[in-house]
Design a protein around this motif. Structure first.
Motif, PDB file in Angstrom:
ATOM      1  N   LEU A 277       0.827  -1.204   0.000  1.00 41.57           N
ATOM      2  CA  LEU A 277       0.000   0.000   0.000  1.00 41.57           C
ATOM      3  C   LEU A 277       0.866   1.261   0.000  1.00 41.57           C
ATOM      4  O   LEU A 277       0.628   2.191  -0.779  1.00 41.57           O
ATOM      5  N   LEU A 278       1.872   1.286   0.844  1.00 34.06           N
ATOM      6  CA  LEU A 278       2.772   2.438   0.896  1.00 34.06           C
ATOM      7  C   LEU A 278       3.558   2.569  -0.413  1.00 34.06           C
ATOM      8  O   LEU A 278       3.721   3.683  -0.943  1.00 34.06           O
ATOM      9  N   GLN A 279       3.985   1.458  -0.953  1.00 33.82           N
ATOM     10  CA  GLN A 279       4.694   1.457  -2.235  1.00 33.82           C
ATOM     11  C   GLN A 279       3.826   2.064  -3.326  1.00 33.82           C
ATOM     12  O   GLN A 279       4.258   2.941  -4.070  1.00 33.82           O
ATOM     13  N   ARG A 280       2.588   1.614  -3.394  1.00 31.47           N
ATOM     14  CA  ARG A 280       1.646   2.115  -4.409  1.00 31.47           C
ATOM     15  C   ARG A 280       1.367   3.604  -4.218  1.00 31.47           C
ATOM     16  O   ARG A 280       1.356   4.373  -5.180  1.00 31.47           O
ATOM     17  N   THR A 281       1.166   4.008  -2.968  1.00 31.26           N
ATOM     18  CA  THR A 281       0.881   5.409  -2.664  1.00 31.26           C
ATOM     19  C   THR A 281       2.059   6.302  -3.047  1.00 31.26           C
ATOM     20  O   THR A 281       1.875   7.351  -3.678  1.00 31.26           O
ATOM     21  N   LEU A 282       3.254   5.915  -2.680  1.00 29.67           N
ATOM     22  CA  LEU A 282       4.430   6.720  -3.007  1.00 29.67           C
ATOM     23  C   LEU A 282       4.667   6.806  -4.506  1.00 29.67           C
ATOM     24  O   LEU A 282       5.039   7.850  -5.028  1.00 29.67           O
ATOM     25  N   ARG A 283       4.430   5.715  -5.211  1.00 31.34           N
ATOM     26  CA  ARG A 283       4.616   5.734  -6.669  1.00 31.34           C
ATOM     27  C   ARG A 283       3.599   6.658  -7.337  1.00 31.34           C
ATOM     28  O   ARG A 283       3.944   7.363  -8.283  1.00 31.34           O
ATOM     29  N   LYS A 284       2.363   6.670  -6.840  1.00 27.96           N
ATOM     30  CA  LYS A 284       1.345   7.554  -7.414  1.00 27.96           C
ATOM     31  C   LYS A 284       1.637   9.013  -7.095  1.00 27.96           C
ATOM     32  O   LYS A 284       1.493   9.878  -7.951  1.00 27.96           O
ATOM     33  N   LYS A 285       2.046   9.283  -5.862  1.00 34.39           N
ATOM     34  CA  LYS A 285       2.333  10.669  -5.456  1.00 34.39           C
ATOM     35  C   LYS A 285       3.506  11.231  -6.238  1.00 34.39           C
ATOM     36  O   LYS A 285       3.540  12.408  -6.557  1.00 34.39           O
ATOM     37  N   LEU A 286       4.473  10.393  -6.520  1.00 35.09           N
ATOM     38  CA  LEU A 286       5.652  10.858  -7.230  1.00 35.09           C
ATOM     39  C   LEU A 286       5.567  10.602  -8.736  1.00 35.09           C
ATOM     40  O   LEU A 286       6.515  10.843  -9.453  1.00 35.09           O
ATOM     41  N   VAL A 287       4.438  10.063  -9.179  1.00 39.49           N
ATOM     42  CA  VAL A 287       4.154   9.777 -10.586  1.00 39.49           C
ATOM     43  C   VAL A 287       5.300   8.987 -11.219  1.00 39.49           C
ATOM     44  O   VAL A 287       5.962   9.415 -12.146  1.00 39.49           O
ATOM     45  N   ILE A 288       5.517   7.798 -10.653  1.00 37.75           N
ATOM     46  CA  ILE A 288       6.589   6.934 -11.155  1.00 37.75           C
ATOM     47  C   ILE A 288       5.969   5.735 -11.832  1.00 37.75           C
ATOM     48  O   ILE A 288       5.115   5.091 -11.381  1.00 37.75           O
TER      49      ILE A 288
END
Length: 154
Positions: free
Chosen positions: A143-154
């Protein structure tokens, strides 16, 4: 999806920390991880604790456990899995390490509370509670991985 080679190395590291590193050609790292696994296993009475837990003798398993050693085991175990997976070409996306890190953390916390905590009036002990703690560790990590990737648009 990660390549088959990386998953194979990950699975060998699940079998025994260090095996994935040996398969990746990282011999010194693999031997060190295998040595540490055996050291922690022997010093923590891990095999005895596993045997007693499988027989439902939780009180005896807790008496046999050396928690000072056992609390280090999840970190070694999940690091060995991550390292073998990464060295074999997996985990190239940002934050791919988070499920491994949070699993190690949650399993360590599960080990700490395993001598007292019951779930639904069932005392799971020093083997079963930490194993169950992998699930929330993976969930939080992904969940944290997915959230960080979306926030940083990776």
């Amino acid at each position: 999806m990660a390549n088959k080679d990386a998953i194979e190395k990950l699975l060998w590291s699940i079998a025994l920390p260090g095996f994935g590193q040996l398969l990746n050609g990282k011999y010194i790292k693999g031997i060190v991880l295998i040595f540490l696994e055996f050291l922690i296993n022997v010093q923590g009475n891990f095999n005895k604790v596993i045997l007693l837990s499988f027989h439902g003798e939780m009180e005896k398993s807790i008496q046999q456990a050396d928690f000072q050693w056992l609390m280090f085991y999840p970190c070694l175990y999940f690091f060995a899995m991550w390292d073998a997976y990464k060295d074999a070409g997996g985990g190239k996306k940002p934050y791919s390490f988070l499920p491994f890190v949070f699993s190690a953390y949650f399993v360590t916390v599960g080990t700490i509370y395993s001598s007292k905590l019951t779930l639904f009036s069932v005392w799971l002990g020093p083997i079963w509670l930490p194993i169950l703690c992998v699930i929330p560790g993976l969930l939080v990590g992904f969940l944290l991985q997915r959230t960080l990737r979306k926030k940083l648009v990776i």
